[in-house]
Design an enzyme around this catalytic site. Structure first.
Site, PDB file in Angstrom:
ATOM      1  N   LYS A 187     -21.171  41.954   8.987  1.00  0.00           N
ATOM      2  CA  LYS A 187     -21.451  40.420   8.840  1.00  0.00           C
ATOM      3  C   LYS A 187     -19.984  39.749   8.838  1.00  0.00           C
ATOM      4  CE  LYS A 187     -25.169  41.320   5.416  1.00  0.00           C
ATOM      5  NZ  LYS A 187     -25.340  41.717   3.873  1.00  0.00           N
ATOM      6  N   GLN A 198     -22.868  41.678  -1.913  1.00  0.00           N
ATOM      7  CA  GLN A 198     -23.609  42.643  -1.360  1.00  0.00           C
ATOM      8  C   GLN A 198     -24.471  43.573  -2.495  1.00  0.00           C
ATOM      9  OE1 GLN A 198     -24.162  43.445   1.935  1.00  0.00           O
ATOM     10  NE2 GLN A 198     -25.616  44.836   1.476  1.00  0.00           N
ATOM     11  N   ASP A 239     -27.501  33.972   0.876  1.00  0.00           N
ATOM     12  CA  ASP A 239     -28.404  34.927   0.925  1.00  0.00           C
ATOM     13  C   ASP A 239     -30.181  34.638   0.603  1.00  0.00           C
ATOM     14  OD1 ASP A 239     -27.965  37.469   1.789  1.00  0.00           O
ATOM     15  OD2 ASP A 239     -26.664  38.006   0.141  1.00  0.00           O
TER      16      ASP A 239
END
Ligand code: NAD
Length: 282
Positions: A50, A94, A117
């Site tokens: 990412k 994460q 997200d």
């Protein structure tokens, strides 16, 4: 006739190329903060990729690698400072997080406008009420890949295998919004094949290697494999790709399908978050 392979990497590269041009021509750089707690090897791979993708498109990326033993309050304090940092437009934490930390609390402490997200209850609620602001990247990736086939979603039988809040449910909601008739299957579903066999669009997001076999798939179906499973040092999906491709109409590979598209969608969400913030400020 064997299925057409949906090349997620190629589609993602084209999206990333467009984002790069957009950022090059913009006066402002989108800023992304990535928070990684501990040293889970799979999480490190995801985070590295990412970070690299975001820097490649010309964004500003700030990485916070935190000790496995960090307290919940210290993590919440960091997120609070990132929520208030004007250089940062998107925040990614994460998952999974270590046991001492409440994942739900942490996720929901990200400002919904920076939640690239799309996992906060606010953003999931917006998705549910068909008023999407920032939607989960993997679900967006799945929809994008289905749409890349030019098959009309409206009126089709879509079956989603998996009902997690971050993949299965958002994918199902998005397919519903596109007027598919949606069935959600999960670990307690009886006779899975009875459902999957009726699917014109089949999305596998169970995290079970090769769960979906050839005899479970309708001829000509669009099969999207979200699964990432590590088996004998290799990454394989939830679909028995080699055999299913003999009956499906379209199929995504693993790797090279949903994975790279998810990253492209995350990058797109971060740019959207920056544009959103500018709109709020003006
Ligand atoms: P999860 O474990 O939270 O959820 C799995 C779901 O599958 C559950 O709802 C469960 O009921 C269902 N399930 C499990 N076994 C089943 C079975 N035998 N039959 C039917 N349903 C079954 O997982 P998740 O976070 O939703 O992720 C799913 C998979 O997608 C994992 O392999 C994950 O690594 C992968 N993933 C990939 C990406 C990507 O970018 N490609 C992103 C997120 C997740």
């Amino acid at each position: 006739m064997p299925a057409k392979i949906i090349d997620g990497k190629k589609i993602a590269d084209s999206i990333l190329g467009k984002l790069k041009d957009k950022i090059k021509n913009s006066r402002q750089k989108p800023g992304l903060a990535i928070v990684l707690v501990g040293s889970n090897p799979a999480s490190e791979i995801y985070v590295n990729s990412k970070e690299k993708s975001f820097e490649d498109v010309g964004g500003y990326c700030e990485r916070h690698d935190l000790n496995e033993g960090i307290s919940e309050i210290d993590l919440l304090n960091l997120l609070n400072s990132l929520n208030n940092n004007p250089k940062i437009h998107g925040i990614l934490v994460q998952l999974p997080l270590p046991k001492q930390i409440d994942e739900n609390l942490v996720t929901n402490s990200i400002s919904p406008h920076k939640d690239v997200d799309g996992f906060t209850s606010v953003n999931l609620g917006h998705l549910f009420s068909e008023n999407t602001i920032l939607a989960p990247a993997t679900a967006r990736a799945v929809l994008h890949l289905i749409e890349s086939t030019d098959i009309k979603i409206e009126g089709k039988n879509a079956v989603v295998v998996g009902r997690s809040n971050i993949v299965g449910k958002p994918v199902a909601m998005m397919l519903l919004e596109k007027n598919a008739t949606v069935t959600i299957c999960h670990s307690k579903t009886k006779n899975l094949v009875e459902h999957t066999k009726k699917a014109d669009i089949l999305v596998a997001a169970a995290g079970k290697p090769k769960l979906i076999k050839k005899e479970m798939v309708k001829e000509g179906a669009v099969v999207i494999d979200v699964g990432i499973n590590r088996v004998d040092g290799r990454i394989i999906g939830d679909v028995d790709f080699e055999n299913v491709k003999e009956v499906a109409g379209f199929i995504t590979p693993v790797p090279g399908g949903v994975g790279p598209m998810t990253i492209a969608m995350l990058m797109e969400n971060t740019l959207k978050a920056m544009e959103l913030e500018n709109k709020i400020k003006s």
